[in-house]
Design a protein around this motif. Structure first.
Motif, short mmCIF file in Angstrom:
data_model
loop_
_atom_site.label_atom_id
_atom_site.label_comp_id
_atom_site.label_asym_id
_atom_site.label_seq_id
_atom_site.Cartn_x
_atom_site.Cartn_y
_atom_site.Cartn_z
N THR A 25 -0.99 -7.06 82.57
CA THR A 25 -1.48 -6.21 82.43
C THR A 25 -2.53 -4.77 82.89
OG1 THR A 25 -3.71 -7.16 83.46
CG2 THR A 25 -2.53 -8.07 80.73
N LEU A 26 -2.68 -4.17 82.65
CA LEU A 26 -2.61 -3.11 83.55
C LEU A 26 -4.39 -3.23 84.33
CD1 LEU A 26 -1.51 0.04 81.42
CD2 LEU A 26 -0.11 -0.84 82.42
N ALA A 27 -4.30 -2.74 85.07
CA ALA A 27 -5.98 -2.34 85.75
C ALA A 27 -7.05 -2.01 84.71
CB ALA A 27 -5.91 -1.34 87.08
N ALA A 28 -8.00 -2.33 84.91
CA ALA A 28 -9.05 -1.67 84.30
C ALA A 28 -9.61 -0.21 84.56
CB ALA A 28 -10.23 -2.72 84.73
N ASP A 29 -9.22 -0.03 85.70
CA ASP A 29 -9.46 1.14 85.97
C ASP A 29 -8.44 1.84 85.59
OD1 ASP A 29 -8.23 1.62 88.57
OD2 ASP A 29 -9.47 0.03 88.33
N ASP A 30 -8.42 4.03 85.78
CA ASP A 30 -6.93 4.44 85.77
C ASP A 30 -6.60 4.46 86.38
OD1 ASP A 30 -7.37 4.02 82.66
OD2 ASP A 30 -8.84 6.29 82.05
N ASP A 31 -7.29 4.21 88.01
CA ASP A 31 -6.28 5.14 88.75
C ASP A 31 -5.02 4.49 89.59
OD1 ASP A 31 -8.90 6.17 89.86
OD2 ASP A 31 -9.29 3.76 90.62
N GLY A 32 -4.22 3.47 88.40
CA GLY A 32 -2.81 3.05 88.72
C GLY A 32 -2.15 3.34 88.06
N LEU A 33 -2.66 4.33 86.99
CA LEU A 33 -1.60 4.48 85.62
C LEU A 33 -0.87 5.14 86.13
CD1 LEU A 33 -3.96 5.69 82.43
CD2 LEU A 33 -2.92 3.40 83.49
N ASP A 34 -1.27 6.80 87.39
CA ASP A 34 0.14 7.02 88.07
C ASP A 34 0.79 6.25 88.76
OD1 ASP A 34 -1.06 10.27 86.69
OD2 ASP A 34 -1.91 10.11 88.44
N THR A 35 0.31 5.12 89.10
CA THR A 35 1.70 4.40 89.67
C THR A 35 2.75 3.80 88.75
OG1 THR A 35 -0.14 3.95 91.51
CG2 THR A 35 1.65 2.43 91.28
N VAL A 36 1.97 3.50 88.30
CA VAL A 36 3.24 2.50 87.15
C VAL A 36 3.99 3.90 86.52
CG1 VAL A 36 2.85 1.35 84.86
CG2 VAL A 36 1.18 1.07 86.57
N ARG A 37 3.63 5.35 85.98
CA ARG A 37 4.82 5.97 85.50
C ARG A 37 6.14 6.91 86.59
NH1 ARG A 37 -0.63 7.92 82.53
NH2 ARG A 37 -0.73 8.93 84.09
N ALA A 38 5.07 6.20 87.25
CA ALA A 38 6.14 7.00 88.84
C ALA A 38 6.83 5.60 88.64
CB ALA A 38 5.50 7.14 90.21
N TRP A 39 6.39 4.53 89.25
CA TRP A 39 7.59 3.11 88.65
C TRP A 39 8.98 3.18 87.61
CZ3 TRP A 39 7.71 -0.67 85.22
CH2 TRP A 39 8.45 -1.90 85.53
N CYS A 40 8.15 3.77 86.12
CA CYS A 40 9.30 3.69 85.35
C CYS A 40 10.64 4.63 86.19
CB CYS A 40 8.69 4.78 84.68
SG CYS A 40 7.32 3.50 83.58
N ALA A 41 10.29 5.48 87.49
CA ALA A 41 11.35 6.21 86.92
C ALA A 41 12.31 5.13 88.46
CB ALA A 41 10.95 7.76 88.08
N ASP A 42 11.89 4.31 89.08
CA ASP A 42 12.16 3.62 90.39
C ASP A 42 13.13 2.65 89.67
OD1 ASP A 42 10.93 5.32 92.21
OD2 ASP A 42 9.25 4.48 92.38
N VAL A 43 12.95 1.90 88.38
CA VAL A 43 13.55 0.40 88.30
C VAL A 43 15.11 0.27 88.06
CG1 VAL A 43 13.27 -1.15 85.53
CG2 VAL A 43 11.84 0.17 86.47
N ALA A 44 15.23 1.36 87.59
CA ALA A 44 16.93 1.58 87.71
C ALA A 44 17.30 1.61 88.60
CB ALA A 44 18.03 2.23 86.56
#
Length: 358
Positions: A25-44
């Motif tokens: 689950t995503l963290a309750a606050d929005d601070d980590g959303l940028d981290t998750v979005r940036a992570w999308c480019a790292d998966v492959a």
């Protein structure tokens, strides 16, 4: 030249010996959303880095997002059929919805590859997510489920697998897929106390040879009967990659159900048939021995879109959508263009555009 079709994620991947399923689950606050979005480019890149260590290990990873997570992370547009998991049934026989914003389905022929990739992927996310469920699955003999029957016999293969799993009618999300997951725990003592013939009538197939029972003797409440769907005389299929899991010392014996499809509708219809019955009351008797303890629905973007989502924000996406939907403004008078400068330029500045995901 025609535009190249987006590369799908590894939805249609070889059956492997080991799997790790992670729901977070995503963290309750929005601070980590940028981290998750940036992570999308790292998966492959992380999949490639780990997979190169054992080239014949068949390592792959599929990443999906839940309905609420999509809104928080990416905004509009959103996949047309993405919605929260729909519950079916009542009482002890119920397909329940449980929290889940992010799904990782990691597969390989060696658990060390799965483990290494899971460690890297979760480590990159850090405090931006909380893992709420993690299951390490294994191949059980000749693709048997925990209850002893061969699993996934009727899976589509080849081009048919692509046809039934990849979206082709939602322009923004071509070659994406929907995936539904559930964790089932089994009463193995009760199940093993049944005669084999009774088990076969519950499943709808022979246990040893994996042959479908004749329609004249197969109950309409059998698992195979209730999960077979037809439309206009053609069977509608989904792609299953279920895996057994368990802890014998704790008395835990389970099956992790995971089904991919181009729409969640057929999987949901199967669940309704199983938990409610077709007709109502004629439910799947396997559920007398199997209990669903989790449930989630996710959208799997194409591999190309997953990488592009790193540069997308819900605010920008929503603004683009609102601008596109806004009514046309009345025309205004435009002053005559200034004369060209003496050096031949048109004095209109740079023509370079800013590329953006739409």
């Amino acid at each position: 030249m025609p535009e190249q079709s987006p590369e799908p994620q590894a939805v249609v991947a070889p059956v492997t010996r080991s799997t790790i399923f992670i729901v977070a689950t995503l963290a309750a606050d929005d601070d980590g959303l940028d981290t998750v979005r940036a992570w999308c480019a790292d998966v492959a890149a992380l999949v490639r880095s780990v997979g190169k260590r054992v080239p014949d290990g068949n390592l792959s990873c599929v990443c999906g997002f839940g309905s609420g997570a999509w809104d928080r992370l990416f905004g509009a547009p959103r996949p047309a059929e993405l919605h929260p998991f729909r519950e079916f049934g009542a009482g002890d026989r119920r397909a329940i919805a449980t929290p889940g914003d992010l799904l990782l389905h990691i597969r390989a022929d060696r658990m060390d590859l799965c483990f290494e990739l899971a460690t890297l992927l979760v480590g990159r996310l850090g405090d931006a997510v909380s893992v709420v469920d993690e299951v390490h699955g294994f191949r059980y003999f000749d693709l048997r489920s925990m209850v002893g029957f061969v699993d996934g016999t009727e899976n589509p293969a080849g081009r048919e697998a692509l046809e039934f799993t990849l979206v082709d009618d939602d322009p923004e999300f071509i070659n994406g897929s929907y995936v539904l997951v559930q964790k089932y725990l089994h009463d193995m003592a009760g199940w093993n106390a049944l005669p084999v013939e009774t088990q076969e009538r519950i499943i709808g197939r022979t246990k040893l040879a994996d042959i479908e029972l004749d329609e004249a003797v197969k109950p309409t409440s059998s698992h195979s009967s209730l999960t077979t769907l037809e439309e206009d005389g053609r069977e509608i299929k989904i792609l299953r990659d279920n895996m057994p899991f368990g802890r014998p010392g704790s008395g835990e014996f389970g099956t992790y159900f995971i089904g991919y499809a181009r729409s969640p509708a057929p999987i949901e219809q199967m669940l309704e048939n199983m938990f409610v019955g077709r007709p109502p009351g004629n439910y799947d008797r396997l559920l007398d021995f199997s209990h669903a303890v989790t449930g989630g629905l996710f959208f799997v973007p194409s591999a190309d879109l997953l990488e592009a989502l790193a540069d997308r924000s819900p605010q920008a996406a929503d603004a683009d959508t609102e601008e596109a939907a806004a009514p046309a403004l009345a025309p205004v008078a435009v002053p005559a263009p200034a004369p060209a400068s003496q050096d031949g330029s048109l004095s209109i500045g740079s023509l370079k555009g800013t590329p953006q995901y739409e």
